[in-house]
Motif scaffolding. Sequence first.
Motif, PDB file in Angstrom:
ATOM      1  N   GLU A 125       0.812  -1.225   0.000  1.00  0.00           N
ATOM      2  CA  GLU A 125       0.000   0.000   0.000  1.00  0.00           C
ATOM      3  C   GLU A 125       0.844   1.274   0.000  1.00  0.00           C
ATOM      4  OE1 GLU A 125      -3.679  -2.259   2.279  1.00  0.00           O
ATOM      5  OE2 GLU A 125      -2.479  -0.766   3.360  1.00  0.00           O
ATOM      6  N   THR A 126       2.132   1.199   0.340  1.00  0.00           N
ATOM      7  CA  THR A 126       2.954   2.414   0.397  1.00  0.00           C
ATOM      8  C   THR A 126       3.222   2.916  -1.022  1.00  0.00           C
ATOM      9  OG1 THR A 126       4.876   3.407   1.496  1.00  0.00           O
ATOM     10  CG2 THR A 126       5.265   1.356   0.313  1.00  0.00           C
ATOM     11  N   ASP A 127       3.496   4.235  -1.155  1.00  0.00           N
ATOM     12  CA  ASP A 127       3.787   4.785  -2.492  1.00  0.00           C
ATOM     13  C   ASP A 127       5.036   4.134  -3.088  1.00  0.00           C
ATOM     14  OD1 ASP A 127       1.647   6.417  -2.207  1.00  0.00           O
ATOM     15  OD2 ASP A 127       2.790   8.218  -1.644  1.00  0.00           O
ATOM     16  N   SER A 128       5.013   3.962  -4.400  1.00  0.00           N
ATOM     17  CA  SER A 128       6.096   3.266  -5.081  1.00  0.00           C
ATOM     18  C   SER A 128       7.468   3.888  -4.787  1.00  0.00           C
ATOM     19  CB  SER A 128       5.846   3.266  -6.596  1.00  0.00           C
ATOM     20  OG  SER A 128       6.864   2.554  -7.245  1.00  0.00           O
ATOM     21  N   GLU A 129       7.498   5.240  -4.678  1.00  0.00           N
ATOM     22  CA  GLU A 129       8.828   5.863  -4.499  1.00  0.00           C
ATOM     23  C   GLU A 129       9.396   5.593  -3.108  1.00  0.00           C
ATOM     24  OE1 GLU A 129       6.225   7.560  -5.531  1.00  0.00           O
ATOM     25  OE2 GLU A 129       5.729   9.153  -4.116  1.00  0.00           O
ATOM     26  N   ASN A 130       8.545   5.089  -2.170  1.00  0.00           N
ATOM     27  CA  ASN A 130       9.091   4.734  -0.845  1.00  0.00           C
ATOM     28  C   ASN A 130       9.820   3.397  -0.884  1.00  0.00           C
ATOM     29  OD1 ASN A 130       7.871   7.039   0.194  1.00  0.00           O
ATOM     30  ND2 ASN A 130       6.003   5.940   0.806  1.00  0.00           N
ATOM     31  N   ASP A 177      11.816   2.692   5.301  1.00  0.00           N
ATOM     32  CA  ASP A 177      11.128   2.982   4.034  1.00  0.00           C
ATOM     33  C   ASP A 177       9.603   2.958   4.147  1.00  0.00           C
ATOM     34  OD1 ASP A 177      13.661   3.090   3.096  1.00  0.00           O
ATOM     35  OD2 ASP A 177      13.527   1.321   1.797  1.00  0.00           O
ATOM     36  N   TRP A 178       9.023   2.056   4.950  1.00  0.00           N
ATOM     37  CA  TRP A 178       7.551   1.969   4.957  1.00  0.00           C
ATOM     38  C   TRP A 178       6.997   1.682   6.362  1.00  0.00           C
ATOM     39  CZ3 TRP A 178       6.578  -3.391   5.701  1.00  0.00           C
ATOM     40  CH2 TRP A 178       7.569  -4.263   5.224  1.00  0.00           C
ATOM     41  N   GLY A 179       7.782   2.095   7.401  1.00  0.00           N
ATOM     42  CA  GLY A 179       7.248   2.157   8.776  1.00  0.00           C
ATOM     43  C   GLY A 179       6.984   0.826   9.432  1.00  0.00           C
ATOM     44  N   TRP A 180       7.751  -0.228   9.036  1.00  0.00           N
ATOM     45  CA  TRP A 180       7.517  -1.555   9.591  1.00  0.00           C
ATOM     46  C   TRP A 180       7.785  -1.581  11.107  1.00  0.00           C
ATOM     47  CZ3 TRP A 180       5.461  -5.903  10.292  1.00  0.00           C
ATOM     48  CH2 TRP A 180       6.064  -6.896  11.048  1.00  0.00           C
TER      49      TRP A 180
END
Length: 310
Positions: free
Chosen positions: A225-230, A288-291
Motif C-alpha cells: 500500500e505504500t507509495d512506489s517511491e518509498n 522505508d515503509w514504517g515496519w
Amino acid sequence: SILIIGACGQIGTELTMALRDTYGNESVIASDIREGNENLMDSGPFEILDATDYDSLEEIVAYYEITEIYLMAAMLSATAEKFPMRAWNLNMNSLFNVLNLAKERKIDKIFWPSSIAVFGPNTPKENTLQSTIMEPSTVYGISKQSGERWCDYYFHKFGVDVRSIRYPGLISWKTMPGGGTTDYAVEIYHKALSKKAYTCFLKEDTELPMMFMDDAIKATLQLMETDSENVKVRSSYNLSAMNFTPSQIAKSIQNHIPDFKMSYEPDFRQAIADSWPSSINDQEARRDWGWKAEYDLKKTTKEMLGNLAP
Ligand code: VAH
C-alpha cells in the motif's frame, strides 16, 4: 482486481482473507493447483490454476480484469531438497510468468515472497544485514536469491512495480504445516495440545528468525500500500520480529502446559537450518515503509494455543 496465486498455502490462505476483508470478497480472486478450505472457497471467486501455465494465467487476468498479483505458490525448503528440478521449475517459471505479464503492462503491481533462506552458511548469522554475503546452499534458497535478482532487474529494466519481503519462519494456526524447515514451530503447538509432547527435528539450540502470521500479513499489506517511491529495495526486504530456539519455544509452551515434554531427533532439516541466520536486521523496512513487529514469542504462544485448543 487482485489475484492470489497459491491461495491455499500457509501465507496464501491468510493473505486471501485479509485482502478480501480490505478490498471486498468479489475483488479478490483466489487460485491454486487444488481447492482450499471452505472458508476460502465460500468467501469469494476461486480458480484452479497451475502457476507455471502462462496461457491459463493470462486468461484469468483478462477475464477478471486483474491489476495486482500476489504470487504465493512455491515449493518450500525441505520438500525442494527432495525434488530440486520440480522446485526450480515451479518457483522460477511462476515468477517469470507474473513478471512478464507486468512487463507487457497486463498487470500493474506484483507481490512476490522471498525468504531468509537466501542467506547461506558464510552469511554473518547475527543481525544479518539487508545487503551481505549470500551463498544459499538449498534449492529453495537458490531459487529465492535468483528470484530476487530477477525482480530487481525487471524493476530497473522494465519499470515493473514488483515488491518483496524475505519472510522469516512463519507461525500460524489456520493451515497445517507444509514442507518448511521452520514448520517445527507450527507442529509443536498441535502436538502440545494433542499429545503434551513433541519430538523436534532440529537441535534444541537452533536459533532462527521467526514471525507470527498476523505480523507477516500486516507487513505485506503495508509494503503493497505504500507509495512506489518509498520502496527503495527492489530485490526483497529483510523483515524481523523475533528469534528463538526450540528449547525457548518449548519453555513458552510449558508456561501454559506445565507437563509438556520436548525431545530432539535432528534430521536432514538440521543442515538447512544451520545454513540460515539466527537474527535479521530490518532497518530498511522500518525506514522505508514504517515496519514494526507486534508479536513476540509470549504473545505468539498465547495466540497459537488459544486458537488451536479444542
Ligand atoms: C521454509 N517456512 O521453512 C519456509 C521459510 C525461512 C523458512 O522459507 O522453507
